[in-house]
Structures are given as C-alpha cells and as structure tokens.
Enzyme design. Structure first.
Site, PDB file in Angstrom:
ATOM      1  N   ASP A 142       4.392   2.031  -3.283  1.00 20.60           N
ATOM      2  CA  ASP A 142       5.022   1.827  -4.582  1.00 20.60           C
ATOM      3  C   ASP A 142       3.907   1.866  -5.614  1.00 20.60           C
ATOM      4  O   ASP A 142       2.777   1.473  -5.325  1.00 20.60           O
ATOM      5  CB  ASP A 142       5.733   0.475  -4.609  1.00 20.60           C
ATOM      6  N   THR A 182       3.794   0.652  -9.211  1.00 25.46           N
ATOM      7  CA  THR A 182       3.563  -0.468 -10.119  1.00 25.46           C
ATOM      8  C   THR A 182       3.207  -1.748  -9.369  1.00 25.46           C
ATOM      9  O   THR A 182       3.981  -2.227  -8.535  1.00 25.46           O
ATOM     10  CB  THR A 182       4.802  -0.711 -10.995  1.00 25.46           C
ATOM     11  N   LYS A 225      14.799   3.878  -3.315  1.00 23.55           N
ATOM     12  CA  LYS A 225      13.514   4.001  -2.611  1.00 23.55           C
ATOM     13  C   LYS A 225      13.707   4.014  -1.097  1.00 23.55           C
ATOM     14  O   LYS A 225      13.020   4.745  -0.381  1.00 23.55           O
ATOM     15  CB  LYS A 225      12.581   2.853  -3.021  1.00 23.55           C
ATOM     16  N   ASP A 278       5.990  -4.627  -3.038  1.00 24.24           N
ATOM     17  CA  ASP A 278       5.804  -6.027  -3.409  1.00 24.24           C
ATOM     18  C   ASP A 278       6.677  -7.016  -2.639  1.00 24.24           C
ATOM     19  O   ASP A 278       6.575  -8.213  -2.844  1.00 24.24           O
ATOM     20  CB  ASP A 278       6.008  -6.217  -4.915  1.00 24.24           C
TER      21      ASP A 278
END
Length: 711
Positions: free
Chosen positions: A340, A342, A516, A535
C-alpha cells in the site's frame, strides 16, 4: 513457563547425578570388567549387590522414560519414550531373571540410563534456552514504578498501576508501563522490544513502551495500558500462539516420527528372532535393545519445534511478530510483494517538496509560514515545519482571518498577505502563466499560493513524501528476485511519480479500499505467490486475501487479526527481513529433518548387526551415545539461528558530504553552508546550490537516496 523448563532441566540433572554415582560401584562389581583386563576376580554377593544398585537406577533414573512409556501408550501415541522404556525394561527384566545364573545386563542397563539422562539433560537445557529467549522479554518489565500522587512520589508495584496514573521515570530506568509522555523529553532505547537500533526521541505527546529504557532525561508518563493490554504482554501472547500452531512440515515430521516407532519395533523383533538361534539370548537381547534405543525418533521430534521456538522469539526482538507459523513457511516462496502506498512506502503526511519563488526565498517562506502558524490545517503545519527545517524565523501577524474554502489572510509588516489554493487565486483573479507551476500541478501535488500586496509571490508544492527506507526496501526485494507492486487510492499522476521514484515494477491507482483485495486476488489467479503489506486497518481485506498479510506500523497495537505477520515499526525494510528469516528458518528445518532421517537409515541396520561379520557391533550404551549425539547436533544446528542477522543496509549516513545539487564532494570544514533535513546534515559547496536545494528539497533529497541505494 520458565519455572516449568527450569524444573525439567534440574530433574534430569538430579537423576543423572545420582545414577552416575550408583554406576561407579557397578563397575567394580562387574566381572566383565575384570575379564577384559584378564583378571579372574569376583566379589561375594556381587550379583545381589548389582541387582540392588541397578533396581534403584532403573526405577529412579529410568522414571522419566517409564512414565513417558505409560503416557504414550495411554494416549495411543507411541514414540521415543515408548522405545526407550521398552529397551530398559527388557534389559532389567532379563537381568533379574538371570542374576543368579551369571547373566545380566546390569552394567549395560546402568550406562544406558546414564547416557540417556545426560542426553535429555543437555537437550532440555537447549530447549529451555530457546523458550527463555521469549520469557526474557517478560523480565524487561520493571517490578516497581514511581507513582505521582498529589505531587508526592511513592514507589508501588507495577501491577498496582491503573490507566490514568502518572509515573515518574528517572534517567537510566526502565519505563514501567505503556503510556504517553505528559512532561519532559529524553531518548528512549527500544531495541529489545521493537528492533529499533537507535534511541528514539520522546517528548510531550509521544507514546512510550513499557520495558524500554529511558535515556538521560526525566519523563512523566500517563499510563494508558496495563496488565494483559500492554505491548509486551501482547507480544508474549502472540509468540506463544505462534509456537503452539502447526505447519505442514511439522505435520510431516510428526507422521514420520510415528511411522519410525513401528519400523523400530519391527526391526527390534526381527533382530531378536534372527540373532537368538545364531548367537544366543544375551547377544540377541543386546542388539534388540540397541535397535530400540538408537531408533528413537527424538531428533525427528526436535527438528521443527526448536527452530520455531528460536525463530519466533528472535523475530519478536526485531519488532516482527509472527501470528501464524504457516505464514512464515509460506513467506519463503513469496515472489510478489504488494505495498500500500500511503503510510507504508510514504510517510502518510504532507511535506513541502518544492518552492517556486518570485521574491527572495527566505522572505517568501517567512511571510507564508508566519501566516500559516495561526492555522491548525495539515497543510499549514507542513509549511511551518518546512520553515523551521531551513532556519527561517516567523513574524508577528495582525488582522488574521480564515477565508473558508479558499485560505487565510493577514497583515505582516504593513503588507497584505494571502495564502491559499486554486480557489483563492481564482477569487483574486491572479493569472498563472509559469509553465513550472503547471508541470508541478500535473504531478498531482497540492499547491499553495502566496499573494503579497496583490501580486503572486510564490508557490509551495506539497505531497506525501516517500520514506527514505523505501528505496532500500524495494531495491533489496528486487535483488532477491521478488516482483514489487504498489496499490493506492491516489490519482494516476501521484502513483506514477512514486512508482518511478522507487523503481517499482507496476502500480494500481484510484483503487478504493474494498477493491484492494480484488487486485490481490487477481495477482494470485495469475499464479503469483503474493504478500500484501499495509496498515492492518484500512487494508484489512487485502491483507486477509493475500497468501501472507503483513501489517506495518502497528506500534503498540499488535492485536491485528487481519495480518499473519506484524511489523511494529514503520520501516518497510522489515518485509525483507521477514522473507529472509522465512528462508533461513525453513532451511534449518530441512537440514534437521535430513539429519534425523539419514541418521536412522544408517544406524538402525548397524545396530541390528548387519556389519557384525566385519567385527562392527554397537553395544546398547554406545547406541545411547549415538542417539544423544544426534539430538545434540539437531539442537546445535538450530541454535545457529541466534547468530543470524538479516543483511539490511542502512539507507544513508547522518552526514552527507556530497552536494546533492551539483554532485561535488564537500569538505564540511570548508562548506559554504549546511541544512538539517529529515535528521540528516547536508553540506553545500555554494550559495547557489543551497538556494536550489531550498526551492526543491524533496527532488534533491530523493536524488541522494537513489544514488545511495544504487551504490
């Protein structure tokens, strides 16, 4: 658990010591010893005394094996203890029946039990060492804390702390709880908890972990987690969970060990039936006992659990928590890693990446940052931080006001200053003709305009900055032959720029959180073995969909159900460590299995007397030594993991003596100037280069990182 392991080791030690002491008189009572030296001598009542001593050794020294035999038979899972128990029982029973006819296995029985106890003592100590590596984490937590009550400080047990309590942490002391700093600043050593090699600066508002070591400052910490909710307690719980789970290779080893028991039992029966008519009952029993002892599948049983115990505790100290052992086994075959963007490859926060100035640069930065210092907006904070990073001071602002949806306004030194985005520029009807501004806008960066006295004074470009460690992470993965993908909800322009900067193979842009997981499944349908790195919250579906889900940046919140593996820190290079450790630990498992299986394939026929016509036979005591040595070799081979360190290079030094603008090497003592940027001191050869860096710091800093990663 620690007490259990310690008791186990001490029990074997006590039994071994007493058994050896009782074996010494047996040496003097054994007529075979005197016959070996050509001496005819016998001690009155020697056979009776030998029986008495051997009985004590059999029941006291052999108790772990006899009780193990009973347990394995009761649960219908015969194994090593059953074989050893049968062997010493047969030897003892034969000796009792023949004691007064001059036969007996008394000395052989005693030495067999002695050596088996010694082997198990050494092995138990090694297993305890592997388990105590984890239990050592629990000892990191101090027993007492300095609790502040109404201004007074009193020492209390850590177990008495409650959420909301304020504790005082003096220099050099261990922090007694998970919490938040409410007063003071210091550097804290978290190396044994998160794997972070350098002390981490902590100030007001920063989180600290119980068990970490305070540096030279004094801290006051508000407790926000206690008991089983603390980071350390969660780590210990996760590692225990991982050690108790099973993998495919463990199942194979267990089935092989069970099969080996029946092979050994059959080999023992065949050995006795063959040698009894050929050499008599004594030789037949001796070789049968040797077969049963030497064929014990103990090394096979140790091959996997020892590696697992060591791996899970070692990785925990690196800040890598294994929730599922199967994931670690799968990680060795991963050929595609999906990051990912960010917060994983990037910092997840806006930074000034470029400044286009139409007035003096320092003047522009000072005016803009002074005005923005009155705002709580994320963009405003980024500009103020940028001003601090290049040592530009702030000024007093008068008549400050916020213009909703457009920006802010204020007067500074009798000059009218506006700061805002495109809507502000449209409202003020200021034309943008600079092609550079249009180019920056096309990269998907956020633009902030500064207008002074009705004229455009400058433009700030802000974007989510790439983590310095991401360059090394991507390069290291590609060097390992792993495909690197990136997935993000950001625009095509932003995704393309980050992918090109990091030399990432392929990226997916404009992907919504729930989409995703589908992208990950698409890659898996194409035949890739995929690890997803995110995350753990927004990326939970994607993490759960991948063959291996790696949650990054968990901090003290490690209870992430969607991930198989958890990285406590934010460093993406931890993914490289995971893949390397997975390969290394699996390699150790295979080495152990090959040794254990190969040892049995060679030694069982030898114990059965296949080479007896060449004069090569193995007495029971020697068989016990060989079996014990096999266990020790497996243990030592597993223990080499303690010395293993993944080779993850540091991304760059703290001082850069290469001018990032012109590439010239600069002597720090003769440099024109220096700038502290992201904790790194950068030296410049001239004012022109320093000014260029100030205008576009991220461009030149990224260039430095690229050069460093390619070096």
């Amino acid at each position: 658990m620690c007490g259990h392991h310690h008791h186990h080791v001490m029990d074997f030690k006590r039994r071994f010591t007493l058994s050896v002491l009782l074996t010494i008189p047996l040496l003097f009572l054994s007529e075979s010893i005197y016959s070996f030296f050509g001496i005819e001598f016998s001690i009155p009542y020697g056979a009776f005394l030998s029986l008495m001593l051997s009985t004590v050794i059999f029941f006291y020294g052999g108790f772990p094996f006899l009780s193990g035999l009973v347990y394995e038979v009761r649960v219908r899972r015969p194994g090593m203890m059953t074989l050893v128990g049968f062997a010493i029982t047969i030897a003892f029973a034969y000796s009792v029946l023949t004691v007064f006819s001059g036969g007996g296995f008394f000395l052989e029985l005693a030495t067999l039990i002695d050596i088996m106890l010694l082997g198990h003592w050494v092995e138990a100590r090694s297993v305890m060492g592997a388990s105590m590596a984890l239990e050592g984490l629990a000892k990191l937590m101090p027993k007492y804390a300095h609790l502040i009550v109404d201004g007074d400080v009193k020492d209390v047990s850590v177990s008495d702390l409650r959420v909301g309590d304020i504790v005082l942490v003096k220099p050099g002391e261990k922090i007694p709880c998970d919490g938040v700093v409410v007063e003071g600043e210091s550097h804290v050593d978290e190396a044994l908890l998160t794997g972070e090699s350098k002390p981490v600066h902590k100030g007001v508002g920063d989180r600290v972990i119980g068990g970490s070591i305070n540096g030279d400052g004094v801290l006051k910490v508000r407790v926000d987690k206690s008991g089983d909710e603390t980071y350390l307690a969660q780590v210990i719980r996760l590692v225990k969970q991982a050690q108790e789970s099973k993998t495919r290779i463990q199942d194979i080893a267990d089935k092989a060990a069970a099969l080996l028991f029946y092979i050994s039992l059959a080999a023992g029966v065949i050995t006795f039936l063959y040698w009894y008519p050929v050499s008599g009952v004594y030789a037949a029993l001796s070789r049968t006992v040797t077969v049963l002892v030497i064929a014990c599948p103990h090394a096979l049983g140790l091959a996997i659990p020892l590696v697992v115990a060591l791996t899970t505790s070692i990785t925990a100290k690196m800040g890598i928590l294994i929730r599922d052992r199967m994931a670690l086994e799968l990680a060795r075959n991963i050929d595609t890693v999906v990051f990912d963007k960010t917060g994983t490859l990037t910092l997840g926060e806006l930074k000034v990446t470029r400044v286009i100035s139409y007035i003096d640069l320092d003047e522009l930065v000072s005016l803009t940052a002074s005005l923005e210092s009155n705002s709580e907006h994320t963009i405003a904070k980024a500009i103020v931080e940028y001003a601090k990073s290049i040592d530009v001071g702030l000024r007093r602002v008068e008549e400050f006001k916020s213009i909703p949806g457009r920006g802010v306004y204020g007067r500074i030194d009798d000059r009218e200053v506006y700061v805002g985005g495109w809507n502000l520029i449209k409202e003020l009807k200021i034309p943008i003709k600079d092609d550079v501004v249009k180019e920056v806008s096309g990269r998907g960066e956020t633009l902030v305009f500064t207008v002074v006295d009705g004229a455009l004074a400058g433009v700030f470009a802000l974007s989510d900055v790439i983590r310095p460690e991401s360059y090394e992470a991507v390069k290291a993965l590609k060097d390992m032959g792993v495909n690197v993908y990136m997935i993000t909800g950001d625009s095509e322009d932003v995704a393309k720029w980050v992918a090109e900067e990091l030399n990432i193979d392929r990226y997916f842009a404009n992907v919504l959180p729930h989409e995703k997981a589908e992208k990950v499944r698409d890659l898996m349908r194409m035949g890739y073995r995929v690890a997803m790195v995110g995350d753990g919250v927004n990326d939970a579906p994607a993490l759960a969909s991948a063959q291996v889900g790696i949650a990054i940046g968990a901090g003290t919140d490690v209870a992430i159900e969607s991930a198989n593996i958890i990285l406590v820190g934010n460093d993406p290079r931890g993914v490289v460590k995971v893949l390397e450790i997975a390969k290394k630990s699996y390699s150790k498992m295979i080495q152990n299995l090959w040794w254990a299986a190969g040892y049995n394939a060679i030694t069982i026929p030898m114990a059965a007397g296949v080479l007896s016509n060449l004069g090569l036979t193995i007495p029971p005591a020697i068989g016990a030594i060989i079996m014990s040595v096999s266990d020790v070799i497996v243990t030592l081979n597993s223990s080499t993991l303690r010395r293993y360190e993944p080779k993850i290079p540091e991304y760059m030094e703290k001082h850069i003596t290469i001018d990032p603008v012109c590439g010239m090497e600069v002597d720090p003592s003769q440099a024109y100037g220096k700038i502290e940027y992201k904790g790194i001191t950068i030296y410049f050869c001239s004012q022109e280069c320093q000014e260029k860096f100030k205008r576009n710091p991220e461009k030149y800093f990224s260039k430095l990182l690229k050069n460093e990663s390619q070096a």
